[in-house]
Scaffold this active site. Structure first.
Site, mmCIF file in Angstrom:
data_model
loop_
_atom_site.group_PDB
_atom_site.id
_atom_site.type_symbol
_atom_site.label_atom_id
_atom_site.label_comp_id
_atom_site.label_asym_id
_atom_site.label_seq_id
_atom_site.Cartn_x
_atom_site.Cartn_y
_atom_site.Cartn_z
ATOM 1 N N LYS A 110 0.840 -1.206 0.000
ATOM 2 C CA LYS A 110 0.000 0.000 0.000
ATOM 3 C C LYS A 110 0.874 1.256 0.000
ATOM 4 C CE LYS A 110 -4.156 -2.002 1.877
ATOM 5 N NZ LYS A 110 -4.790 -2.460 3.100
ATOM 6 N N LYS A 189 -5.532 -8.248 -13.286
ATOM 7 C CA LYS A 189 -6.511 -8.585 -12.252
ATOM 8 C C LYS A 189 -7.462 -7.392 -12.035
ATOM 9 C CE LYS A 189 -7.087 -9.373 -7.392
ATOM 10 N NZ LYS A 189 -6.676 -9.078 -6.066
ATOM 11 N N LYS A 192 -9.980 -2.141 -7.922
ATOM 12 C CA LYS A 192 -10.220 -0.690 -7.851
ATOM 13 C C LYS A 192 -8.939 0.081 -8.093
ATOM 14 C CE LYS A 192 -11.616 -0.948 -3.622
ATOM 15 N NZ LYS A 192 -12.160 -2.238 -3.244
HETATM 16 P P1 ADP Z 1 -9.828 -4.379 -4.762
HETATM 17 O O1 ADP Z 1 -8.653 -5.170 -5.298
HETATM 18 O O2 ADP Z 1 -10.728 -3.918 -5.845
HETATM 19 O O3 ADP Z 1 -9.394 -3.268 -3.826
HETATM 20 P P2 ADP Z 1 -10.474 -5.801 -2.352
HETATM 21 O O4 ADP Z 1 -9.002 -5.986 -2.087
HETATM 22 O O5 ADP Z 1 -11.252 -4.877 -1.472
HETATM 23 O O6 ADP Z 1 -10.673 -5.389 -3.891
HETATM 24 O O7 ADP Z 1 -11.147 -7.232 -2.363
HETATM 25 C C1 ADP Z 1 -12.228 -7.658 -1.579
HETATM 26 C C2 ADP Z 1 -12.434 -9.132 -1.820
HETATM 27 O O8 ADP Z 1 -12.675 -9.388 -3.224
HETATM 28 C C3 ADP Z 1 -11.190 -9.950 -1.455
HETATM 29 O O9 ADP Z 1 -11.621 -11.155 -0.840
HETATM 30 C C4 ADP Z 1 -10.517 -10.258 -2.775
HETATM 31 O O10 ADP Z 1 -9.812 -11.470 -2.752
HETATM 32 C C5 ADP Z 1 -11.715 -10.310 -3.742
HETATM 33 N N1 ADP Z 1 -11.284 -9.849 -5.082
HETATM 34 C C6 ADP Z 1 -10.954 -8.586 -5.413
HETATM 35 N N2 ADP Z 1 -10.609 -8.494 -6.720
HETATM 36 C C7 ADP Z 1 -10.709 -9.759 -7.221
HETATM 37 C C8 ADP Z 1 -10.490 -10.340 -8.522
HETATM 38 N N3 ADP Z 1 -10.108 -9.599 -9.559
HETATM 39 N N4 ADP Z 1 -10.708 -11.647 -8.672
HETATM 40 C C9 ADP Z 1 -11.101 -12.413 -7.634
HETATM 41 N N5 ADP Z 1 -11.321 -11.932 -6.388
HETATM 42 C C10 ADP Z 1 -11.139 -10.621 -6.165
#
Ligand code: ADP
Ligand code: TRP
Length: 320
Positions: A110, A189, A192
């Site tokens: 981060k 992947k 956000k």
């Molecule tokens: P972001 O990467 O958009 O910030 P988060 O880290 O808040 O998303 O993810 C919240 C949940 O969604 C976690 O359990 C994460 O493993 C799942 N997740 C996020 N992006 C993906 C993705 N592209 N494919 C599969 N699972 C995902």
């Protein structure tokens, strides 16, 4: 068995969140006892606009309920509505070696991404440990990126138990099968932080635009293509049944097609897939009073359990 997980309201939920996490939460809600919460205190480490945070928190609740989280099956609540967890967090903090947190890759990631560091960001895994331990959770469904935090939680709980007696249940991670697999509009992947997401409840016009702009390769149209490594095909497969999938795979293999055609199918399939949830969401959004009541009921149940565990920990370490 007690199942618990939390999801941060740092943005509107996207397809990656759904297929990587939310869908499994919903499947697991029939377990003996399940707790799901919206981790707004964790989001406070990165979101500093109060209006934005409270709005996203409500959106998160609406999304989860619309997608099928059933408050008669699972306990759904907002993290900050259970102050016992923050109190427990301090007790755990006093038992957490700095080195344990220094080893956490998510903090380093981060900061490398440019998020300004604050001690909340650094001690994030301790609050996450309190979230888990406060409910005597046995199983924590998470994406691969969160497994290290569950290890930290087990370490902290283990040393607390070693020093003060058997207070905490040691949780196990349940790595979500499809986690980290949903590609974004650029083929990386979906996340956000990469600006390549498609939101679950995207406004229809915007949804169409985003799908039509999904990056595709520039090989000649006539060339046969392998569907398996193609991110547009992977996205389509999330929504398609077996027959639709093999039909589209054949189109790829035969060549002589335009990606616009596949995108149209993706638009239709994804719209159909979420159409019932979209209707439920509209109904819920027009009655936020009921949604707030669901969250308040969830918090009351969560507090009951967290209060019991907090007292156990306080007595064990001599502050009660
Ligand atoms: P972001 O990467 O958009 O910030 P988060 O880290 O808040 O998303 O993810 C919240 C949940 O969604 C976690 O359990 C994460 O493993 C799942 N997740 C996020 N992006 C993906 C993705 N592209 N494919 C599969 N699972 C995902
Ligand atoms: N850190 C998790 C994430 O970003 C969210 C979270 C907070 C969580 N507390 C938790 C997940 C407790 C599981 C258990 O995805």
């Amino acid at each position: 068995m007690r199942v618990l997980s939390g999801i941060q309201p740092t943005g509107r939920f996207h397809w990656g969140n759904y297929f990587g996490a939310i869908q499994q939460y919903i499947d697991l809600q029939h377990e003996e006892k399940s707790y799901y919460f919206i981790a707004n205190l964790h989001s406070l480490t990165t979101i500093h606009q109060p209006g934005e945070l409270s709005e996203l928190t409500l959106h998160a609740a609406l999304d989860l309920l619309a997608l099928g989280l059933d408050p008669t099956q699972a306990i759904l609540f907002i993290q900050s509505d259970v102050p016992e967890v923050s109190e427990l967090c301090w007790l755990l903090m006093t038992q957490t070696p700095m080195g344990l947190l220094e080893r956490c890759v998510s903090y380093k990631d981060k900061v490398e991404k440019g998020i300004s560091s604050n001690s909340g960001l650094f001690t994030y895994p301790v609050l996450m440990s309190a979230d888990i331990l406060a409910y005597d959770s046995d199983v924590v469904p998470v994406g691969q990126d969160q497994v290290q935090h569950i290890e930290v939680c087990r370490d902290i709980a283990g040393s607390f138990n070693h020093r003060y007696g058997e207070v905490f249940v040691l949780p196990k991670p349940k790595v979500l099968e499809s986690s980290a697999k949903v590609p974004g509009t650029d083929g990386e992947k979906m996340s956000k932080s990469y600006g390549n997401t498609i939101e679950i409840f995207e406004e229809p016009g915007k949804l169409k635009k985003k799908i039509m702009r999904i990056a595709t390769d520039s090989r000649p149209m006539e060339e046969p293509k392998d569907p398996e490594g193609d991110h547009l095909f992977q996205l389509f497969s999330l929504f398609a049944n077996h027959q639709q999938k093999s039909e589209v795979a054949k189109i790829y293999q035969a060549g002589g097609f335009g990606y616009g055609e596949i995108k149209k199918r993706l638009l239709e399939a994804s719209t159909d897939y979420f159409s019932d949830a979209r209707k439920r969401r509209e109904t819920l959004a027009s009655d936020t009073h009921t949604v707030r009541q669901i969250l308040a009921d969830g918090a009351a149940k969560a507090r009951e359990k967290a209060g019991e565990v907090l007292l156990r920990a306080q007595k064990a370490c001599g502050v009660k």
